[in-house]
Write a protein that holds these residues in place. Structure first.
Motif, mmCIF file in Angstrom:
data_model
loop_
_atom_site.group_PDB
_atom_site.id
_atom_site.type_symbol
_atom_site.label_atom_id
_atom_site.label_comp_id
_atom_site.label_asym_id
_atom_site.label_seq_id
_atom_site.Cartn_x
_atom_site.Cartn_y
_atom_site.Cartn_z
ATOM 1 N N LEU A 197 -12.337 14.238 -13.040
ATOM 2 C CA LEU A 197 -11.168 15.068 -13.091
ATOM 3 C C LEU A 197 -10.509 14.480 -14.552
ATOM 4 O O LEU A 197 -10.274 13.288 -14.690
ATOM 5 C CB LEU A 197 -10.100 14.710 -11.989
ATOM 6 N N ILE A 198 -10.129 15.270 -15.514
ATOM 7 C CA ILE A 198 -9.351 14.809 -16.569
ATOM 8 C C ILE A 198 -8.016 15.734 -16.493
ATOM 9 O O ILE A 198 -7.790 16.619 -16.358
ATOM 10 C CB ILE A 198 -9.908 15.431 -17.762
ATOM 11 N N TYR A 199 -6.754 14.808 -16.067
ATOM 12 C CA TYR A 199 -5.596 15.262 -15.664
ATOM 13 C C TYR A 199 -4.608 14.883 -16.836
ATOM 14 O O TYR A 199 -4.232 13.812 -17.004
ATOM 15 C CB TYR A 199 -4.848 14.445 -14.367
ATOM 16 N N VAL A 243 -21.873 13.813 -24.155
ATOM 17 C CA VAL A 243 -21.899 14.284 -22.588
ATOM 18 C C VAL A 243 -23.174 13.891 -21.839
ATOM 19 O O VAL A 243 -24.398 14.373 -22.367
ATOM 20 C CB VAL A 243 -21.575 15.662 -22.349
ATOM 21 N N ASP A 244 -23.077 12.813 -21.320
ATOM 22 C CA ASP A 244 -24.533 12.334 -20.583
ATOM 23 C C ASP A 244 -25.383 11.927 -21.727
ATOM 24 O O ASP A 244 -26.599 12.132 -21.476
ATOM 25 C CB ASP A 244 -25.024 13.499 -19.748
ATOM 26 N N ALA A 302 -14.837 26.935 -7.644
ATOM 27 C CA ALA A 302 -16.223 27.964 -7.210
ATOM 28 C C ALA A 302 -17.118 27.798 -8.467
ATOM 29 O O ALA A 302 -18.461 28.152 -8.051
ATOM 30 C CB ALA A 302 -15.602 29.275 -7.215
ATOM 31 N N MET A 303 -16.901 27.433 -9.696
ATOM 32 C CA MET A 303 -17.815 27.204 -10.767
ATOM 33 C C MET A 303 -18.622 26.119 -10.514
ATOM 34 O O MET A 303 -19.685 25.858 -11.254
ATOM 35 C CB MET A 303 -17.213 27.281 -12.255
ATOM 36 N N GLU A 304 -18.236 25.098 -9.729
ATOM 37 C CA GLU A 304 -18.882 23.768 -9.369
ATOM 38 C C GLU A 304 -19.100 23.089 -10.671
ATOM 39 O O GLU A 304 -20.267 22.821 -11.033
ATOM 40 C CB GLU A 304 -20.266 24.175 -8.726
ATOM 41 N N PRO A 305 -18.034 22.864 -11.390
ATOM 42 C CA PRO A 305 -18.043 21.889 -12.802
ATOM 43 C C PRO A 305 -18.370 20.487 -12.345
ATOM 44 O O PRO A 305 -17.791 19.967 -11.515
ATOM 45 C CB PRO A 305 -16.839 22.268 -13.223
ATOM 46 N N ASP A 306 -18.955 19.859 -13.420
ATOM 47 C CA ASP A 306 -19.070 18.576 -13.288
ATOM 48 C C ASP A 306 -17.817 17.899 -13.862
ATOM 49 O O ASP A 306 -17.495 16.735 -13.663
ATOM 50 C CB ASP A 306 -20.224 17.997 -14.401
ATOM 51 N N VAL A 307 -17.008 18.728 -14.601
ATOM 52 C CA VAL A 307 -15.704 17.986 -15.222
ATOM 53 C C VAL A 307 -14.695 19.192 -14.840
ATOM 54 O O VAL A 307 -14.580 20.372 -15.501
ATOM 55 C CB VAL A 307 -15.620 17.988 -16.554
ATOM 56 N N LEU A 308 -13.485 18.962 -14.224
ATOM 57 C CA LEU A 308 -12.353 19.615 -14.003
ATOM 58 C C LEU A 308 -11.343 19.036 -14.891
ATOM 59 O O LEU A 308 -10.815 18.068 -14.550
ATOM 60 C CB LEU A 308 -12.079 19.762 -12.369
ATOM 61 N N ILE A 309 -10.627 19.897 -15.834
ATOM 62 C CA ILE A 309 -9.640 19.512 -16.659
ATOM 63 C C ILE A 309 -8.289 20.429 -16.128
ATOM 64 O O ILE A 309 -8.347 21.644 -16.067
ATOM 65 C CB ILE A 309 -9.841 19.873 -18.083
ATOM 66 N N LEU A 310 -7.288 19.530 -16.078
ATOM 67 C CA LEU A 310 -5.925 20.371 -15.670
ATOM 68 C C LEU A 310 -4.926 19.764 -16.641
ATOM 69 O O LEU A 310 -4.533 18.791 -16.960
ATOM 70 C CB LEU A 310 -5.511 19.989 -14.344
ATOM 71 N N ASP A 311 -4.705 20.936 -17.372
ATOM 72 C CA ASP A 311 -3.665 20.786 -18.477
ATOM 73 C C ASP A 311 -2.184 21.344 -18.131
ATOM 74 O O ASP A 311 -1.927 22.331 -18.205
ATOM 75 C CB ASP A 311 -4.153 21.580 -19.815
ATOM 76 N N GLU A 312 -1.520 20.160 -17.915
ATOM 77 C CA GLU A 312 -0.117 20.383 -17.478
ATOM 78 C C GLU A 312 0.082 21.362 -16.304
ATOM 79 O O GLU A 312 0.964 22.030 -16.438
ATOM 80 C CB GLU A 312 0.835 20.728 -18.558
ATOM 81 N N ARG A 333 -20.077 24.104 -22.015
ATOM 82 C CA ARG A 333 -18.983 24.871 -21.288
ATOM 83 C C ARG A 333 -19.022 25.110 -19.927
ATOM 84 O O ARG A 333 -18.169 25.419 -19.003
ATOM 85 C CB ARG A 333 -18.634 25.929 -22.191
ATOM 86 N N GLU A 334 -20.247 25.597 -19.470
ATOM 87 C CA GLU A 334 -20.677 25.844 -18.215
ATOM 88 C C GLU A 334 -20.484 24.644 -17.269
ATOM 89 O O GLU A 334 -20.483 25.039 -16.140
ATOM 90 C CB GLU A 334 -22.128 26.298 -18.098
ATOM 91 N N ARG A 335 -20.565 23.373 -17.818
ATOM 92 C CA ARG A 335 -20.289 22.300 -17.107
ATOM 93 C C ARG A 335 -18.747 21.911 -16.675
ATOM 94 O O ARG A 335 -18.474 20.810 -16.179
ATOM 95 C CB ARG A 335 -21.151 21.178 -17.506
ATOM 96 N N PHE A 336 -18.003 22.444 -17.698
ATOM 97 C CA PHE A 336 -16.605 22.349 -17.943
ATOM 98 C C PHE A 336 -15.670 23.437 -16.981
ATOM 99 O O PHE A 336 -15.965 24.612 -17.276
ATOM 100 C CB PHE A 336 -16.032 21.850 -19.190
#
Length: 262
Positions: A190-192, A62-63, A152-162, A76-79
């Protein structure tokens, strides 16, 4: 931003591979859709990225920094992740309490918590429901609140699982519109995760998985240019693609383009 090299995972040491030498890259700010039928390995991939599963082989960076068990908590705090059933994520008595829960765990000042909570609820059009109990909301509203809690957590990565699989068409379209707005206005990656090809049109990039392997990846136009792979992967073509395949030249078209051509 995220680079995966030769990622392999088995749930049991002598069992079949749930992931088989997966190599992928996710660029900062991109909307990447990972598509596959049940058992394709897409949720296993998510669990490894979130640090839920251990014991894999291969490398994840990651980076440019390698992901290890020593630094997984920092990453984890970035996801942030939104699951299929939002009821499993609710912990607060009211909508705003639930969105603020993660911020409180981080020990943020109250004024920062209030500002972030209001901003996140506004982003998903749920600010008017801030005092409501999550259990009294509709399925689509619950999923909006779950997304707000992640934002609200202002993540670098937002994952949406189904994240839309339990919603009716209207609720699903609302969530996709919110994600499109997030994609346009933020730098969040965004990881969808989905099995529904009709949900990936707004993505920058798509990955098709089958039996723990990546069998195709590229732009949306590229993914739909080989419908045989999609059908082989037991994926249902979007309605406009079925019409194009049956009556036109079979190439990828959006709904508006299909109407114009017809």
């Amino acid at each position: 931003m995220i680079k995966i090299d030769n990622l392999t995972y088995r749930y049991q040491a002598d069992g079949p591979t749930a992931l088989d030498e997966i190599s992928l890259s996710f660029n900062k700010g991109d909307w990447v859709s990972v598509i596959g039928h049940n058992g394709s390995g897409k949720s296993t991939l998510v669990k490894i990225l979130m640090g839920i599963l251990e014991g894999y082989t291969g490398n994840i960076t990651v980076d440019g920094e390698a992901l290890t068990q020593d630094n997984i908590q920092d990453f984890r705090e970035r996801f942030a992740i939104v699951f299929q059933n939002p009821d499993n994520q609710f912990v607060g008595a009211t909508v705003e309490d639930d969105v603020a829960f993660g911020l409180e765990n981080q020990g943020l000042p109250r004024e920062v918590m209030i500002e972030r909570t209001e901003k996140a609820l506004s982003a998903v059009n749920m600010l008017a429901y801030r005092r409501h109990a999550p259990a009294r909301l509709s399925g689509g509203q619950k999923q909006r609140v779950a997304i707000a809690g992640a934002l609200a957590m202002e993540p670098d990565v937002l994952i949406l699982d189904e994240a839309t699989s339990m919603l009716d068409p209207e609720g699903r379209n609302d969530i996709l519109a919110i994600l499109d707005e997030i994609h346009k206005t933020r730098t969040t990656t965004l990881i969808y995760i989905t099995h529904d090809l009709s949900e990936i049109e707004k993505s920058d990039y798509a990955v098709i998985m089958k039996d723990g392997r990546v069998i195709n990846e590229g732009s949306i136009e590229h993914i739909f240019s080989d419908t045989d792979i999609l059908i082989e992967s037991r994926l249902v073509l979007p309605y406009q693609m079925q019409i194009s395949r049956a009556f036109l030249d079979g190439r990828y078209v959006t709904h508006d383009e299909l109407v114009a051509r017809l």
